[in-house]
Write an enzyme that holds these catalytic residues in place. Structure first.
Site, PDB file in Angstrom:
ATOM      1  N   HIS A 218       0.841  -1.192   0.000  1.00 44.49           N
ATOM      2  CA  HIS A 218       0.000   0.000   0.000  1.00 44.49           C
ATOM      3  C   HIS A 218       0.877   1.243   0.000  1.00 44.49           C
ATOM      4  O   HIS A 218       2.096   1.171   0.155  1.00 44.49           O
ATOM      5  CB  HIS A 218      -0.981   0.021   1.181  1.00 44.49           C
ATOM      6  CG  HIS A 218      -0.377   0.285   2.518  1.00 44.49           C
ATOM      7  ND1 HIS A 218      -1.088   0.817   3.559  1.00 44.49           N
ATOM      8  CD2 HIS A 218       0.868   0.080   3.015  1.00 44.49           C
ATOM      9  CE1 HIS A 218      -0.310   0.939   4.627  1.00 44.49           C
ATOM     10  NE2 HIS A 218       0.874   0.491   4.321  1.00 44.49           N
TER      11      HIS A 218
ATOM     12  N   CYS B 115       6.046   6.380   4.224  1.00 47.02           N
ATOM     13  CA  CYS B 115       4.840   5.589   3.925  1.00 47.02           C
ATOM     14  C   CYS B 115       4.071   6.138   2.730  1.00 47.02           C
ATOM     15  O   CYS B 115       3.112   5.515   2.271  1.00 47.02           O
ATOM     16  CB  CYS B 115       3.947   5.508   5.156  1.00 47.02           C
ATOM     17  SG  CYS B 115       4.698   4.573   6.495  1.00 47.02           S
TER      18      CYS B 115
ATOM     19  N   HIS C 248       4.950   0.379  -0.357  1.00 46.99           N
ATOM     20  CA  HIS C 248       5.684  -0.553   0.498  1.00 46.99           C
ATOM     21  C   HIS C 248       4.734  -1.669   0.921  1.00 46.99           C
ATOM     22  O   HIS C 248       3.532  -1.570   0.717  1.00 46.99           O
ATOM     23  CB  HIS C 248       6.274   0.173   1.720  1.00 46.99           C
ATOM     24  CG  HIS C 248       5.241   0.800   2.607  1.00 46.99           C
ATOM     25  ND1 HIS C 248       4.588   1.969   2.279  1.00 46.99           N
ATOM     26  CD2 HIS C 248       4.735   0.407   3.795  1.00 46.99           C
ATOM     27  CE1 HIS C 248       3.725   2.270   3.240  1.00 46.99           C
ATOM     28  NE2 HIS C 248       3.794   1.335   4.175  1.00 46.99           N
TER      29      HIS C 248
ATOM     30  N   HIS D 117       3.535  -5.036   3.708  1.00 45.38           N
ATOM     31  CA  HIS D 117       3.451  -5.536   5.083  1.00 45.38           C
ATOM     32  C   HIS D 117       3.003  -6.994   5.073  1.00 45.38           C
ATOM     33  O   HIS D 117       2.272  -7.433   4.177  1.00 45.38           O
ATOM     34  CB  HIS D 117       2.436  -4.735   5.904  1.00 45.38           C
ATOM     35  CG  HIS D 117       2.820  -3.321   6.123  1.00 45.38           C
ATOM     36  ND1 HIS D 117       3.804  -2.941   7.015  1.00 45.38           N
ATOM     37  CD2 HIS D 117       2.369  -2.175   5.556  1.00 45.38           C
ATOM     38  CE1 HIS D 117       3.926  -1.631   6.996  1.00 45.38           C
ATOM     39  NE2 HIS D 117       3.066  -1.132   6.112  1.00 45.38           N
TER      40      HIS D 117
ATOM     41  N   ASP E 265      -4.642 -10.537  -0.255  1.00 39.48           N
ATOM     42  CA  ASP E 265      -3.331 -11.172  -0.301  1.00 39.48           C
ATOM     43  C   ASP E 265      -2.630 -10.926  -1.633  1.00 39.48           C
ATOM     44  O   ASP E 265      -3.207 -11.135  -2.699  1.00 39.48           O
ATOM     45  CB  ASP E 265      -3.470 -12.674  -0.055  1.00 39.48           C
ATOM     46  CG  ASP E 265      -2.134 -13.347   0.195  1.00 39.48           C
ATOM     47  OD1 ASP E 265      -1.279 -12.745   0.864  1.00 39.48           O
ATOM     48  OD2 ASP E 265      -1.951 -14.484  -0.287  1.00 39.48           O
ATOM     49  N   HIS E 266      -1.393 -10.459  -1.546  1.00 38.10           N
ATOM     50  CA  HIS E 266      -0.540 -10.177  -2.697  1.00 38.10           C
ATOM     51  C   HIS E 266      -1.181  -9.206  -3.684  1.00 38.10           C
ATOM     52  O   HIS E 266      -1.051  -9.351  -4.893  1.00 38.10           O
ATOM     53  CB  HIS E 266      -0.107 -11.476  -3.386  1.00 38.10           C
ATOM     54  CG  HIS E 266       0.920 -12.211  -2.579  1.00 38.10           C
ATOM     55  ND1 HIS E 266       0.584 -13.056  -1.542  1.00 38.10           N
ATOM     56  CD2 HIS E 266       2.269 -12.187  -2.621  1.00 38.10           C
ATOM     57  CE1 HIS E 266       1.691 -13.538  -1.009  1.00 38.10           C
ATOM     58  NE2 HIS E 266       2.732 -13.024  -1.629  1.00 38.10           N
TER      59      HIS E 266
ATOM     60  N   GLU F 199      -0.141  -4.349  11.451  1.00 36.37           N
ATOM     61  CA  GLU F 199       0.624  -3.955  10.275  1.00 36.37           C
ATOM     62  C   GLU F 199       2.068  -4.423  10.434  1.00 36.37           C
ATOM     63  O   GLU F 199       2.709  -4.843   9.486  1.00 36.37           O
ATOM     64  CB  GLU F 199       0.552  -2.443  10.110  1.00 36.37           C
ATOM     65  CG  GLU F 199       1.195  -1.928   8.857  1.00 36.37           C
ATOM     66  CD  GLU F 199       1.046  -0.440   8.728  1.00 36.37           C
ATOM     67  OE1 GLU F 199       0.214  -0.007   7.916  1.00 36.37           O
ATOM     68  OE2 GLU F 199       1.752   0.297   9.446  1.00 36.37           O
TER      69      GLU F 199
END
Length: 150
Positions: free
Chosen positions: A30, A49, A53, A55, A93-94, A139
């Protein structure tokens, strides 16, 4: 004997509410960015941020209720895991949380906003006698947000 077993079931189910929690994991990218603000504002407000990047998120969902006198469950944890995966983790996811997930379009994907959005995705799937109590999203191991509903 059967009478004693029956008494124990009643005593357990009338003892009060139990809170039960399940975790699932997913990996997403995100960028914290408010398109209504300038690039300079976004860099100043979000710092690093503001860049894309990723998580390794941990989603925890807690439900509450009285254990069923027959099963002993507030909710079947396998069913809760399936709901969490279908409603949230599998969709995130991904993927990029900035536009890559239908229910997050237009949402600044801060951890705070994500737990609210995840609650909205999960709530319709949690059925009585269980009640959705809270959604917690890690996170990082040290940064998390928690939401207890509207």
């Amino acid at each position: 004997m059967p009478k004693q077993a029956s008494s124990r079931k009643t005593a357990a189910s009338s003892a009060g509410e139990v809170f039960i929690t399940r975790q699932v994991h997913f990996n997403s990218a995100h960028r914290l960015h408010n398109p209504r603000q300038s690039a300079a504002w976004n860099r100043q407000k979000y710092g690093p941020c503001n860049e894309v990047h990723g998580h390794n998120y941990v989603l925890e969902v807690t439900v509450r209720g009285r254990p069923d006198p027959v099963t002993g469950y507030v909710i079947d944890l396998g069913r809760l895991k399936d709901v969490m995966n279908r409603a949230v983790a599998d969709k995130c996811d991904h993927r990029s949380l900035n536009g890559g997930v239908d229910f997050l379009r237009g949402v600044i994907p801060s951890t705070e906003n994500l737990v609210i959005a995840f609650w909205r995705q999960l709530a319709p799937h949690i059925k009585a006698p269980a009640t959705l109590h809270n959604v917690r999203l890690y996170e990082t191991p040290r940064n998390f947000a928690e939401y207890f509903g509207p």
